[in-house]
Design an enzyme around this catalytic site. Structure first.
Site, PDB file in Angstrom:
ATOM      1  CE  LYS C 192      13.303  -4.117 -17.702  1.00  9.64           C
ATOM      2  NZ  LYS C 192      13.679  -4.102 -16.281  1.00  9.64           N
ATOM      3  N   GLY C 218      14.450  -2.410 -22.050  1.00 12.32           N
ATOM      4  CA  GLY C 218      14.781  -2.664 -20.660  1.00 12.32           C
ATOM      5  C   GLY C 218      15.870  -1.769 -20.116  1.00 12.32           C
TER       6      GLY C 218
END
Lengths: 323, 323, 323, 323
Positions: C192, C218
């Site tokens: 992420k 993200g």
């Protein structure tokens, strides 16, 4: 960026020649003491106001400074043409007391331009040149690059060189190892440290102690701490308005009256921050107006303070008993 | 993150009760002096080695420290469970001389957990709590949020609170205005300043001078400058290995022997940087091994120094005459 | 920080076992898709409100998400005890649709605590663990240290690991070379990336393309650009309130309707910034209240928005046509 | 810094007048497309090598660029005198194909110098001026100051103005609100965004969509993502060596062949980083030598690459199949 010598041939050369200023064998010139970085006064139409400049110099001349810094960051040097830079130095050379030192900012981005400007500054009467780190290509300004730059300038300069580290403006810290290497050059006499990191200053002083190399604090906010750690003076924006007080702080430190020094230092921190980091040159010039100097406007894109900012600036002086 | 009190009920409480340590009316506890931030020794399998801890304490006990800081950044507190944090403090309380102060780190990210940890630290014998700024949500850690946090903790703590500002670890500077506001709390007695910005320290001292509030330097690198500007001591990683020397620097400053202090300070800067910013706790622990203490390994993800790093670390001590 | 297994033995385990979730030979689990990082609802007295949590989950369950992220930065995980962290995951596992993925944040500062938390998260039903970079000792978090940390966690974890790089919170960027090395681990399935640097994301995708490694954006602010460069989904705070719209943006990108995608992406940038960098979790929770979810208060030291902030937050949604 | 007009009166004016370049009513000039920021070739003695410049231009002229940027950061403009800056532009105007655009960097620190340089650039044949943010006094470069600066320049310029935001060099981000305000000026046509923050770029495009304002990516590293989010072209250092490939990436994006675009974009990231952030202009010039252009030395203080750096630079091209 630099003109051929003939272009500024009409600029009046300083009354003092360069004799005696070149690095003597053995001992370098002593730059210890307090200096105001002189501002450049402008008229309402943004012309350099040489009359006001001389007027300011007369008033500053009564303070026991070691000398004057001309074309430091507070001199708005990036806004001046080469001709103006030299003319301002020339005028100040005329107007200032003969026994004071004149440190002239001569830093440019390229090594070549810095060399030329340093030569020119010497010609118009500078006693030493204050050379800011080039910074536009900061990603490539390694120790090796900066050592090469300063060595070239110092090799070719008829006057001593003072390194100038001012990360708030340049986004760059001249590495300590570069400073130590450069301190061994016979024509590099010291550094103006404006970052306020006394650990760094102490380390520089420690590692250059065999080199006849002097450190000047770049701000009145950490002047006492700088003396405590071994610095020999300061180039302080605040000295343009509270010059006597900054010189008094110097004396208290030099005579070991640390308690009184501490009390005075404490009262100078907020005013100092106000005319430097907080409100910049517009704040300094506004304060000069209050203290009987000519401040006046800055050149664009710097702008006048807002009324709200001006009020906060004033409070930083009144709350410490200076206004 | 915090356990219910019954879980650590078995932890041995310190021999000293809290009587006399709660904020007396009028005058706050005096924290002036030098403290080593004690490291946490681990076995080869990463268990806390309480035997080595006590052994280190016995040796540190011979140095004229004001006390010990436990679970500062050098104590690897983020790697310890709550039980371990308290057990370590409890053990140190037993092992250390009775006349020294024990400052225990009790900061957590949430206000509630910090309150609970502070209460627990008091129970196991801490004399005061050192509370680091919460920082994971640093974008929202405004002055108001931090004032609220510390006020809550100080309101509920039976022991005095020392603020702890360490931007290298937290990426956050506790704003000066928040410090000034918090200095007025009867149960907040001072601040550990690890950032090394003496202008900021001077301003804090100046603006809290009516508040019976003390400033401790967070590193030996700027200890002399901190004394010069009005700090009253230091919490110095370097004191884990050169404790006598750091205490000597304190004495030289307190007795006004500034020239000798300067010489000593200069020799301590490189070793100090080596065991803090440059090589971190692995560097500090390796050095402890050299100086007759037990350093040992760190918990992962901290790693041992490489041979090359170890060599540079050693050079920072030998070149200054300490090894 | 971590409890012994028996302490949380009473936590209800997720209905799903771990069978089939361990890395199959050959092909890693596919995490492509959109996930909201679920917030943790609190009562007025700062207790976790599990009823509101389940209520939010029911409403979020109607959006075509790939799954849910629990205990990401928006889950206020640094403010939860270990027991709470596990209980929240356990409850969400019960409340969420059976065909969705549950990614649970299990990062702690020490490697050992991260391993234990990851094991615990697996036990309570997490499908994969999202492991944030340790950061308190960021000066020593070299590539080597981080590779060692994640390798250890991935070696010991029964569920796949997703790396989690969020420099705004950690002050640290997981180096690209470390990501590339870690992508070769059979139990590390993706990353992420919350920093928003698409050049970096593109480079990671390029250099891991033989590794069966997936990149998730993200944040919704650069979701389209991430898809364009090769990312396969996003974990987006904004999806807690505009989940359908974020999923619509996903579909537009996946079906090559880039013009419509661009129009939608543009309208999401300001709301996204408002609930992330600008006003943080307090902003996200306030917005949840507006959109029919339960937002409620944050735990201290996070504070509610001021009326002025709330007005600006609302404007970021109304000016883009979402309120 | 600027010369009086008469000084550079001898500089050959561009063949094209300014007619038709002043902002027409209604529609601004269209700057969409790819541009190389042309480097300035120097001889071994650091003189501008106009012969090599023209030789490079001839080769670059075969690539389907929209035009050329002269005196961008890659042109080493801070190292050129005013005369050189104008002469270089004049020579390129002569040497380049008539149907291409010439964007000339004219930014200086002061507003007045920028106005004068912009006028001069127009006189020597620039079609538009690329104006970098002034930055030495970045602490005071507020939105208001920058809006005032650019408005003044645009008001007085006979040619359209392109804003230039390059935080890696300036340490300053031109605030989005300032960009939005400035986009309404009839003589400001776009911005070169070199920071690589596509969320910011998307927001600028979104908030200026009624303003006939164009965004150019400042680097090839995020060119695809920039097109995806609505940018219309790029000024890419890498185009000095892989010009055809950068133009091919443009075509793939404009014709919606995103998968092929992605493959190509991925292969360009490392070479792009190598000639920009990683090895700077010395890296770009070294690469030019490899690709049949004249690179040559930089002016000091920029230094040649070390053999080790050169090897790494080469690897960034060979590992992606370009050498």
């Amino acid at each position: 960026m630099l003109l051929a010598p003939r272009v500024w041939g009409s600029v009046r050369l300083g009354a003092r020649g360069l004799a005696g200023r070149a690095p003597a064998e053995g001992r370098k010139v002593d730059i210890a003491g307090i200096y105001p970085p002189v501002t450049t006064p402008f008229t309402a139409t943004a012309e350099v106001d040489y009359g006001k400049l001389e007027q300011n110099l007369r008033k500053l001349g009564t303070v026991p400074f070691r000398g004057f810094v001309v074309q430091g960051s507070n001199g708005e040097f990036p806004f001046l043409t080469s001709i103006e830079r030299l003319e301002v130095v020339s005028r100040i050379r005329q107007a200032m007391p003969k026994d004071k030192l004149l440190l002239a900012g001569s830093g440019c981005e390229s090594t070549q331009a810095t060399v030329e400007m340093t030569l020119s500054m010497a010609q118009v009467g500078a006693d030493a040149a204050l050379v800011v780190t080039p910074c536009y290509y900061r990603g490539r300004m390694t120790s090796a690059a900066l050592i090469h730059h300063y060595t070239k300038v110092a090799d070719l300069s008829p006057i001593p060189i003072v390194l100038y580290n001012v990360p708030a403006n340049t986004g760059l810290d001249l590495p300590v190892d570069a400073v130590v290497t450069l301190s061994q050059h016979p024509n590099i006499v010291g550094i103006k440290e404006s970052g306020g990191d006394v650990t760094r200053m102490g380390l520089i002083i420690h590692k250059t102690k065999k080199q006849d190399f002097q450190v000047l604090a770049g701000s009145a906010g950490f002047l006492l701490a700088s003396y405590a750690i071994g610095a020999v003076g300061g180039i302080c924006a605040l000295a343009n308005v509270l010059g006597a007080q900054v010189c008094q702080l110097e004396r208290l430190c030099l005579t070991g009256q640390w308690e009184d020094a501490q009390v005075l230092q404490h009262r100078l921190i907020e005013p100092n921050t106000a005319v430097t980091r907080r409100f910049g040159i517009p704040g300094l010039k506004k304060t000069m107006d209050w203290f009987g100097y000519y401040g006046g406007p800055c050149r664009a894109p710097l702008r006048d303070l807002s009324p709200d900012e001006e009020e906060k600036l004033r409070l930083d002086f009144t709350s410490n008993g200076w206004l």
